[in-house]
Design a protein around this motif. Structure first.
Motif, PDB file in Angstrom:
ATOM      1  N   GLU A  27       0.816  -1.219   0.000  1.00 33.02           N
ATOM      2  CA  GLU A  27       0.000   0.000   0.000  1.00 33.02           C
ATOM      3  C   GLU A  27       0.852   1.274   0.000  1.00 33.02           C
ATOM      4  N   GLN A  28       1.975   1.244   0.705  1.00 35.28           N
ATOM      5  CA  GLN A  28       2.832   2.425   0.786  1.00 35.28           C
ATOM      6  C   GLN A  28       3.929   2.449  -0.271  1.00 35.28           C
ATOM      7  N   GLY A  29       4.109   1.355  -0.985  1.00 34.28           N
ATOM      8  CA  GLY A  29       5.154   1.299  -2.003  1.00 34.28           C
ATOM      9  C   GLY A  29       6.551   1.284  -1.413  1.00 34.28           C
ATOM     10  N   THR A  30       6.700   0.578  -0.286  1.00 32.88           N
ATOM     11  CA  THR A  30       8.002   0.517   0.366  1.00 32.88           C
ATOM     12  C   THR A  30       8.377  -0.922   0.694  1.00 32.88           C
ATOM     13  N   VAL A  31       9.667  -1.110   0.940  1.00 32.79           N
ATOM     14  CA  VAL A  31      10.175  -2.388   1.414  1.00 32.79           C
ATOM     15  C   VAL A  31      11.059  -2.099   2.621  1.00 32.79           C
ATOM     16  N   ASP A  32      10.711  -2.671   3.756  1.00 29.45           N
ATOM     17  CA  ASP A  32      11.550  -2.571   4.943  1.00 29.45           C
ATOM     18  C   ASP A  32      12.553  -3.712   4.890  1.00 29.45           C
ATOM     19  N   VAL A  33      13.826  -3.385   5.013  1.00 33.52           N
ATOM     20  CA  VAL A  33      14.866  -4.403   4.903  1.00 33.52           C
ATOM     21  C   VAL A  33      15.738  -4.438   6.149  1.00 33.52           C
ATOM     22  N   ARG A  34      16.217  -5.631   6.466  1.00 38.80           N
ATOM     23  CA  ARG A  34      17.199  -5.863   7.523  1.00 38.80           C
ATOM     24  C   ARG A  34      18.341  -6.647   6.892  1.00 38.80           C
ATOM     25  N   PHE A  35      19.565  -6.219   7.174  1.00 37.37           N
ATOM     26  CA  PHE A  35      20.707  -6.873   6.550  1.00 37.37           C
ATOM     27  C   PHE A  35      21.968  -6.654   7.366  1.00 37.37           C
ATOM     28  N   ASP A  36      22.907  -7.563   7.182  1.00 33.91           N
ATOM     29  CA  ASP A  36      24.210  -7.485   7.821  1.00 33.91           C
ATOM     30  C   ASP A  36      25.137  -6.761   6.848  1.00 33.91           C
ATOM     31  N   GLU A  37      25.558  -5.555   7.225  1.00 36.88           N
ATOM     32  CA  GLU A  37      26.393  -4.744   6.328  1.00 36.88           C
ATOM     33  C   GLU A  37      27.731  -5.389   5.985  1.00 36.88           C
ATOM     34  N   SER A  38      28.167  -6.343   6.765  1.00 38.81           N
ATOM     35  CA  SER A  38      29.425  -7.005   6.436  1.00 38.81           C
ATOM     36  C   SER A  38      29.242  -8.008   5.297  1.00 38.81           C
TER      37      SER A  38
END
Length: 67
Positions: free
Chosen positions: A36-47
């Protein structure tokens, strides 16, 4: 773990959700689409994964990503 929200254009139906989430998961990150908002919430390990990697896999699925 790093968290971010990515704005995505071009999601036209709910079948877009598993395509995007699957592509993000395949590179070792977690994604949750808010259609509905046109977004994706992401979680990730920057390494292991960068936000640019996540944006690129979304683009490769045929969607526009706002920087």
């Amino acid at each position: 773990m790093q968290e971010a929200t990515v704005k995505v254009q071009g999601m036209s139906c709910r079948s877009c959700v598993p395509k995007i989430e699957g592509a993000i998961n395949a590179i070792g990150a977690e994604g949750r689409v808010n259609f509905e908002q046109g977004t994706v919430d992401v979680r990730f390990d920057e390494s292991k994964v960068q936000i640019s990697d996540i944006q690129e896999v979304i683009r490769k699925k045929g969607y526009n990503v706002e920087a």
